[in-house]
Design an enzyme around this catalytic site. Sequence first.
Site, short mmCIF file in Angstrom:
data_model
loop_
_atom_site.label_atom_id
_atom_site.label_comp_id
_atom_site.label_asym_id
_atom_site.label_seq_id
_atom_site.Cartn_x
_atom_site.Cartn_y
_atom_site.Cartn_z
N ARG A 1 -8.99 -4.48 -1.75
CA ARG A 1 -8.52 -5.76 -1.27
C ARG A 1 -9.69 -6.69 -1.19
O ARG A 1 -9.46 -7.69 -1.56
CB ARG A 1 -8.26 -5.36 0.25
N ASN B 1 0.76 -1.23 0.16
CA ASN B 1 -0.07 -0.19 -0.01
C ASN B 1 1.00 1.43 0.10
O ASN B 1 2.13 0.88 0.46
CB ASN B 1 -0.98 -0.01 1.15
N ASN C 1 -7.67 -7.82 10.14
CA ASN C 1 -7.72 -8.20 8.91
C ASN C 1 -7.88 -9.74 8.90
O ASN C 1 -8.14 -10.43 8.03
CB ASN C 1 -6.56 -7.96 8.10
N HIS D 1 -8.38 -0.17 3.00
CA HIS D 1 -9.68 -0.71 3.97
C HIS D 1 -10.54 0.12 4.56
O HIS D 1 -10.11 1.42 4.72
CB HIS D 1 -8.80 -1.41 4.97
N ASP E 1 -11.66 0.52 7.19
CA ASP E 1 -11.26 1.08 8.60
C ASP E 1 -10.43 2.30 8.58
O ASP E 1 -10.33 3.01 9.71
CB ASP E 1 -11.29 -0.18 9.45
N ARG F 1 0.88 -11.46 2.35
CA ARG F 1 -0.11 -11.59 3.66
C ARG F 1 -0.73 -12.98 3.88
O ARG F 1 -1.25 -13.31 4.77
CB ARG F 1 -1.06 -10.44 4.07
N CYS G 1 -7.06 -1.41 13.37
CA CYS G 1 -6.75 -2.45 12.79
C CYS G 1 -5.46 -3.26 13.51
O CYS G 1 -5.26 -4.56 13.29
CB CYS G 1 -6.38 -2.31 11.32
N1 ARG Z 1 0.57 -3.08 5.77
C1 ARG Z 1 -1.00 -3.71 6.08
C2 ARG Z 1 -1.57 -4.01 4.75
O1 ARG Z 1 -1.36 -3.09 3.78
C3 ARG Z 1 -1.76 -2.78 6.98
C4 ARG Z 1 -3.10 -3.25 7.16
C5 ARG Z 1 -3.90 -2.33 7.95
N2 ARG Z 1 -4.98 -2.77 8.44
C6 ARG Z 1 -6.22 -2.16 8.30
N3 ARG Z 1 -7.44 -2.89 8.40
N4 ARG Z 1 -6.26 -1.20 8.05
O2 ARG Z 1 -2.19 -5.00 4.48
#
Ligand code: ARG
Length: 290
Positions: free
Chosen positions: A146, A22, A73, A175, A177, A92, A271
Site C-alpha cells: 500500500r 485485499n 489509515n 499493512h 499493523d 478508498r 486499525c
Molecule cells: N478493507 C480495508 C483496506 O483494505 C481494511 C483496512 C484495515 N486497515 C489496516 N490498517 N490494517 O484498506
Amino acid sequence: MHPRPHFLMTDPSAFDVSYRINPWMDPGAWTAEHGVAAAAGSAALRRALVGLGAAVETIEAVRGLPDLVFPANAAVVLDGRVLLARFRYPERQGEEAMFRAVFTRLKARGLVEEIVDLPEGMLQEGAGDAIWDIGRGHFWVGFGPRSDRASVGVIRRTFDKPVVGLQLASDRFYHLDTCFCPLSGGQVLYYPAGFTAEALATIHAQVAPADRIEASEEEAAALCVNAVNLDRHVVMARPPESLRGKLAAHGYRLTEVDLAPFIRSGGAAYCMTLRLDRASAPQASILAAE
Ligand code: ARG
C-alpha cells in the site's frame, strides 16, 4: 499530569464489504447480519477503550465509504502533527477529503496542532503503515503493498524522528499493523511470514530475542496482531488460546472483542482506531488505577 489516551473511531453504520482490495474481502459473502454484528463489535471495542480510561472521538459514517471505519489509515499522528494519508486504491480515495475535514475540525478544537500533506503523488496509508514505538522512540514504517518505499524518508523528515523501514511480503498482511505490534514493555508481537527476509533481519537486529513474541499463522489469521496496547493492557480481536498464554507470560492483560465482521474486511482493533495524543516523549503510566 498525563491526559487520558485519546482515540478516533468511526460510526460503523455505513460499513460493509462491497468491493475487494485485499484477500480478506469477499463482497459476495457479506450479509445484513454482518452489518448488525459490526455495530455490536465496534461498540464493544469503544467500551473496552473507555473502560481502560481512554476518550474516543467519533467520525460520522458516510454511505459509499465503508472503510472509513479504519481511521488508522487516515494519517500518521505524533506530537500534535498530522501527516494526512494518500490511498492506493480508488475505492478508498474518497476518504481523503473526509479525513482532512475531520482533522481540520479536531485542529479547531485544539486536539491536534498541525496538518501536513504528503509530497504530490506519494502513497502512504497512515498509522496502519507507520507505528510509533514508545520505548525505542522511533517509527516502524511498513511499505510495499500500500505505502510507497519513499514514504519512509518522508515520515522521518516530517516528524524529525528516527524511522525503521520494513518491507511487507504478503498480500494478506498488506499493512504493517496486520503483522507487527510493538508493546509498551519493549516486546514486539509480530508475524514473521509478513516480512521480506531483509525486513525480518532488521526486526531481529532491533529487538532482542527475549522481546520477540512470534504470532503463529493461526494467531495472525485471527488479526490479533492488529491490537491496541495501553500500558500493560492489550485490546484485540478474539485470539486463539495460544496467544493468551504468550501475552500473559510477558505480563500483559488481554481484553478480547468480537470483531469478526471487520476481519472480513481485513481489519481489527488497531486499525479501527487512531491515537490522537501519541507523544514522542516517554510518558509515565497513563493508566492510573490498576
Ligand atoms: N478493507 C480495508 C483496506 O483494505 C481494511 C483496512 C484495515 N486497515 C489496516 N490498517 N490494517 O484498506
